[in-house]
Design an enzyme around this catalytic site. Structure first.
Site, PDB file in Angstrom:
ATOM      1  N   GLU A  59      34.079  50.660  46.467  1.00 51.56           N
ATOM      2  CA  GLU A  59      33.790  49.569  47.300  1.00 51.56           C
ATOM      3  C   GLU A  59      33.395  49.984  48.545  1.00 51.56           C
ATOM      4  OE1 GLU A  59      36.552  49.578  45.479  1.00 51.56           O
ATOM      5  OE2 GLU A  59      36.650  47.656  44.211  1.00 51.56           O
ATOM      6  N   HIS A 128      45.962  39.828  45.480  1.00 52.77           N
ATOM      7  CA  HIS A 128      44.880  38.979  45.006  1.00 52.77           C
ATOM      8  C   HIS A 128      44.890  37.720  45.418  1.00 52.77           C
ATOM      9  CE1 HIS A 128      44.593  42.381  41.958  1.00 52.77           C
ATOM     10  NE2 HIS A 128      43.549  41.804  41.496  1.00 52.77           N
TER      11      HIS A 128
END
Lengths: 321, 323
Positions: A59, A128
């Site tokens: 990322e 999440h």
């Protein structure tokens, strides 16, 4: 106008931008297969692996490479899968992308769109399901966009790509299948709100998925003779101060609703700005300050439902009477 | 090397002038404020590497970036004005020493975060590849950076995509105020590059001819083969982490030993031993001193930025900025 899903609208917006501008490239994990939500469907087959680039699970480097590509003349779109994972690239977002233009005295610009889906995703638990838009709104240099409809996911993604500065683009994880008409000719200015429904008793301000819960609440309130005006902010930085303040001045009541944790949420900023400018009564409605739980029973504690919104609105008006 | 040394010596003197303590900025009387990270003793690395770079090649740098920026061809006077926080500075007074940059010569910025320049260099090199340009990117980082994730991620990425990128580990043996050796498992930067299939090479970073030779070869390979390479240059940080840090934590004998290997002194004695004329070197030094003196005078005379400049170059959305 064609009817399509929120995910298809985004893929179409990207396809049109890539056709129009060879500098637009896309990079991220799993996007060659269409993205984990189908929001890149068909793009790699159409534009090739040099423009729709599958990346390692890195990322920080996806985001940092996006900054470097932008400085070198491309217009990258980077995918973070979910906002929760974008935290692995926080230095690149906050210290690099957001600061570059200013820190180097305007020598360079970073036309970078960072897609990082937000929100509660059924039983996906604490890592999440977050809504972290207020984190990014707090950082000078970032634009923060939260589309709620397929039309906006088309128009606002095009506007984000045209912006020329780094844009944090926050789609909602549960809106991908939402169907709606999309006019591909429509163009939007970032920072303009949409009045979803007019009203005179109370102003409701929201964004992203909660706009739909607010719309349901408006129906319930209307049945009880309360006309709530619903404003979909669409971007929280810049946010449409003029539209919100004008509505608050008319109704005298503002209720801001968001899925994010209420404490230090962006609702606090809007409520304070409205109270300062118009003296209207303000109230916020957001999630309690808890991580999102896995079990549906626990997860429900973090959800703001239409009934909660209607109750908060009624309670606010009753207080005044 | 002489210009870098002269620039930094002058900047250090200009940063003195008030009460200061480690970690804080220099005092109120100082003309150069804020943290000043000096590369004294490390000049051979940027000089040897950047000699092989073209103006259209990109460069990213660290918080210790004066030498890299000067060697890439940046305007010395605009850099000094930037250190003074003046409107005529390369960054319009918005960045200072730690964020020195000159995009006009491909120098994409010094960075206040360790290892943060690596992913940006990866993106710049990836763009060069996609655009079909024959330019390359060079990326300076320190020995401390190899223990941060972006180092591994960036090397992996550069190798996977075959990017025209020269990684340069400028190993000055100190990570802020902690010795890097005890903090680093294994053999360091070039060994880590080897493990990913990137040809890495170690060089004496205080020997400018050795750096020049190795960097020249690696830059030619990167340019021709469009593959990443890594140069691991071992040098020494003569000063503290920032200019106000006296580095009292370090064994003075270590410094004394390092000073014997000063890159400027070594280059000078080798030049003379080979029959070179001392007057040539003296003229280079004098020119550098004069250039720096002119830059100091210009920076002193330059105006401050208008306060309103704090609100420009933030972003352009059509919505104005919050006050």
């Amino acid at each position: 106008m064609a009817v399509m899903s929120y995910a298809q609208a985004a893929a179409l917006a990207l396809a049109h931008a890539m056709e129009a501008d060879p500098r637009v490239v896309v990079l991220g994990e799993d996007i060659g297969r269409g993205g984990i939500f189908g929001q890149y469907q068909g793009l790699q087959q159409r534009f090739g692996t040099d423009r729709v680039i599958d990346t390692p699970i890195s990322e920080a480097t996806i985001l940092g490479a996006g900054v470097g590509m932008a400085l070198a003349g491309l217009r990258p779109v980077v995918e973070m899968r979910v906002v929760d994972f974008a935290l692995c690239a926080m230095d690149e977002i906050v210290n690099q992308a957001a600061k570059n233009r200013f820190m180097f005295g305007g020598q360079g610009r970073v036309p970078l769109v960072m897609r990082m889906p937000v929100g509660i995703w059924d039983s996906s638990a604490a890592q999440h399901s977050q809504s972290l838009e207020s984190w990014f709104a707090h950082v000078p240099g970032l634009v923060v966009v939260c589309p709620a409809t397929p039309q906006d996911n088309y128009s606002l993604l095009r506007a984000a790509l045209d912006c020329g500065d780094p844009v944090v683009y926050l789609e909602h994880k549960t809106l991908w299948g939402l169907q709606g008409e999309v006019d591909v000719q429509a163009r939007e200015q970032l920072g303009s709100a949409r009045t979803v429904r007019p009203g005179r008793h109370l102003t409701l301000v929201s964004w992203s998925r909660q706009v739909h819960a607010c719309a349901q609440a408006c129906e319930a309130l209307a049945a009880q003779g309360i006309a709530a005006e619903l404003i979909d902010l669409r971007s929280i930085w810049p946010w449409d101060r003029a539209a919100v303040l004008a509505s608050c001045a008319r109704t005298g009541h503002l209720l801001v609703v968001h899925e994010a944790v209420q404490a230090a949420g962006f609702g606090a900023e809007i409520a304070a700005a409205a109270a300062e400018a118009t003296g209207c009564r303000v109230r916020r409605l957001g999630a309690p300050r808890i991580p999102v739980g896995y079990s549906p029973v626990l997860e429900a504690q973090a959800r703001i439902q239409a009934a909660d919104i209607a109750a908060a609105a009624r309670g606010m008006l009753e207080q005044t009477r | 090397m002489a210009r870098i040394r002269a620039f930094e010596n002058a900047a250090e003197i200009a940063s003195q002038g008030g009460v200061s303590a480690y970690g804080s900025s220099a005092g109120a009387g100082a003309r150069v404020r804020g943290p000043l990270h000096l590369s004294t003793g490390q000049e051979a690395v940027p000089a040897g590497v950047c000699a092989h770079l073209r103006t259209d090649d990109y460069l990213t740098s660290t918080h210790r970036g004066h030498g890299h920026t000067l060697a890439k061809g940046a305007d010395l006077a605009r850099m000094m004005a930037e250190l003074f926080g003046k409107a005529s500075g390369s960054n319009a007074g918005k960045g200072g020493s730690m964020h020195i940059a000159d995009f006009s010569v491909g120098m994409l910025g010094a960075n206040g975060v360790v290892a943060a320049g690596l992913p940006i260099a990866v993106g710049a090199a990836h763009a060069q590849k996609l655009q079909g340009r024959d330019a390359i990117t060079a990326c300076f980082f320190g020995d401390g950076a190899i223990n941060r994730g972006p180092f591994l991620e960036s090397l992996n990425w550069a190798q996977v995509y075959g990017l025209p990128l020269l990684f340069v580990c400028e190993d000055n043996r100190w990570s802020a105020t902690t010795a890097s050796g005890p903090m680093t498992a294994g053999e360091g930067a070039s060994a880590r590059a080897d493990s990913l299939g990137i040809a890495g090479e170690q060089v004496d970073g205080n020997d400018v001819l050795a750096v020049d030779e190795a960097a020249g070869r690696l830059v030619r390979e990167v340019r021709a083969r469009r593959q990443p390479r890594l140069l691991h240059a071992i040098t020494y940080r003569v000063k503290g982490h920032v200019s106000v840090d006296a580095a009292a934590y370090r064994d003075p004998r270590e410094l004394q030993q390092a000073l014997q290997a000063d890159p400027l002194a070594r280059a000078r004695s080798r030049f003379l031993a080979q029959g070179g004329d001392a007057a040539v070197l003296d003229a280079i030094d004098r020119e550098a001193q004069e250039e720096v003196a002119r830059a100091l005078a210009a920076a002193d005379a330059a105006p401050w930025p208008a306060p309103e400049a704090a609100f420009t170059d933030v972003q352009t959305t059509g919505a104005g900025l919050w006050r």
